[in-house]
Design a protein around this motif. Structure first.
Motif, PDB file in Angstrom:
ATOM      1  N   MET A  70      19.657 -26.142  -8.082  1.00 39.24           N
ATOM      2  CA  MET A  70      19.165 -24.885  -7.517  1.00 39.24           C
ATOM      3  C   MET A  70      19.414 -24.862  -6.009  1.00 39.24           C
ATOM      4  N   CYS A  71      19.195 -25.982  -5.363  1.00 39.19           N
ATOM      5  CA  CYS A  71      19.453 -26.078  -3.933  1.00 39.19           C
ATOM      6  C   CYS A  71      20.933 -25.829  -3.654  1.00 39.19           C
ATOM      7  N   HIS A  72      21.798 -26.509  -4.397  1.00 37.99           N
ATOM      8  CA  HIS A  72      23.252 -26.378  -4.252  1.00 37.99           C
ATOM      9  C   HIS A  72      23.672 -24.923  -4.440  1.00 37.99           C
ATOM     10  N   ASP A  73      23.157 -24.291  -5.462  1.00 34.78           N
ATOM     11  CA  ASP A  73      23.496 -22.909  -5.782  1.00 34.78           C
ATOM     12  C   ASP A  73      22.992 -21.956  -4.688  1.00 34.78           C
ATOM     13  N   TYR A  74      21.769 -22.141  -4.270  1.00 31.68           N
ATOM     14  CA  TYR A  74      21.182 -21.264  -3.265  1.00 31.68           C
ATOM     15  C   TYR A  74      21.839 -21.410  -1.894  1.00 31.68           C
ATOM     16  N   CYS A  75      22.410 -22.553  -1.612  1.00 33.81           N
ATOM     17  CA  CYS A  75      23.117 -22.706  -0.336  1.00 33.81           C
ATOM     18  C   CYS A  75      24.210 -21.647  -0.216  1.00 33.81           C
ATOM     19  N   ARG A  76      24.889 -21.368  -1.288  1.00 33.95           N
ATOM     20  CA  ARG A  76      25.943 -20.343  -1.296  1.00 33.95           C
ATOM     21  C   ARG A  76      25.346 -18.937  -1.365  1.00 33.95           C
ATOM     22  N   VAL A  77      24.387 -18.764  -2.272  1.00 37.95           N
ATOM     23  CA  VAL A  77      23.798 -17.447  -2.478  1.00 37.95           C
ATOM     24  C   VAL A  77      23.163 -16.925  -1.191  1.00 37.95           C
ATOM     25  N   LEU A  78      22.384 -17.756  -0.526  1.00 37.87           N
ATOM     26  CA  LEU A  78      21.688 -17.315   0.680  1.00 37.87           C
ATOM     27  C   LEU A  78      22.641 -17.052   1.837  1.00 37.87           C
ATOM     28  N   ALA A  79      23.799 -17.691   1.805  1.00 36.44           N
ATOM     29  CA  ALA A  79      24.778 -17.492   2.877  1.00 36.44           C
ATOM     30  C   ALA A  79      25.459 -16.131   2.802  1.00 36.44           C
ATOM     31  N   VAL A  80      25.443 -15.505   1.640  1.00 35.43           N
ATOM     32  CA  VAL A  80      26.145 -14.230   1.474  1.00 35.43           C
ATOM     33  C   VAL A  80      25.233 -13.064   1.111  1.00 35.43           C
ATOM     34  N   ALA A  81      23.966 -13.339   0.823  1.00 31.84           N
ATOM     35  CA  ALA A  81      23.045 -12.282   0.399  1.00 31.84           C
ATOM     36  C   ALA A  81      22.578 -11.449   1.580  1.00 31.84           C
ATOM     37  N   GLN A  82      22.206 -10.212   1.294  1.00 30.09           N
ATOM     38  CA  GLN A  82      21.585  -9.370   2.315  1.00 30.09           C
ATOM     39  C   GLN A  82      20.270 -10.018   2.723  1.00 30.09           C
TER      40      GLN A  82
END
Length: 125
Positions: A70-82
């Motif tokens: 989840m941490c690995h995934d969120y590192c990418r998601v949070l970098a591109v999310a509004q």
């Protein structure tokens, strides 16, 4: 009359140059933000591996551990999310567990919660 006309012309030229400089500066800042994104994602993921995997476990095993993945995934998601989406994702106490909190903390500290992010969708790699 000539002095007033020259003054007006100089002011117009300075205004145009200032606007052009501002636009160029914004374009350069946006480009450098895009160029830095992969590095920030990698640094965030490295933090995930250090916090969720025993040393010297390879990062490939991260997928087998929910907090790490989840941490690995969120590192990418949070970098591109509004910013509004990132804020609500990180504020969700039921869904955002340890791995999510690590990624949220990284992004909150490192990039001020996407002050420069402009993406409209959430993308995953």
């Amino acid at each position: 009359m000539k002095t007033t006309s020259r003054t007006c012309t100089c002011i117009c030229i300075i205004s145009v140059l200032a606007l052009a400089g501002s636009a160029l500066g914004a374009a350069i800042a946006a480009q450098s933000t895009e160029e830095r994104r992969p590095l920030r994602i990698a640094q965030c993921r490295e933090l995930c591996y250090r916090q969720a995997l025993a040393d010297p476990t390879p990062p490939v095993l991260c997928r087998g551990r929910p907090d790490c993945f989840m941490c690995h995934d969120y590192c990418r998601v949070l970098a591109v999310a509004q910013i509004s989406l990132a804020t609500s994702m990180c504020a969700d106490r039921e869904f955002c567990r340890q791995g999510c909190r690590v990624a949220c903390a990284y992004h909150r500290l490192r990039i001020g919660y996407h002050q420069e992010a402009t993406a409209n969708t959430v993308l995953k790699t």
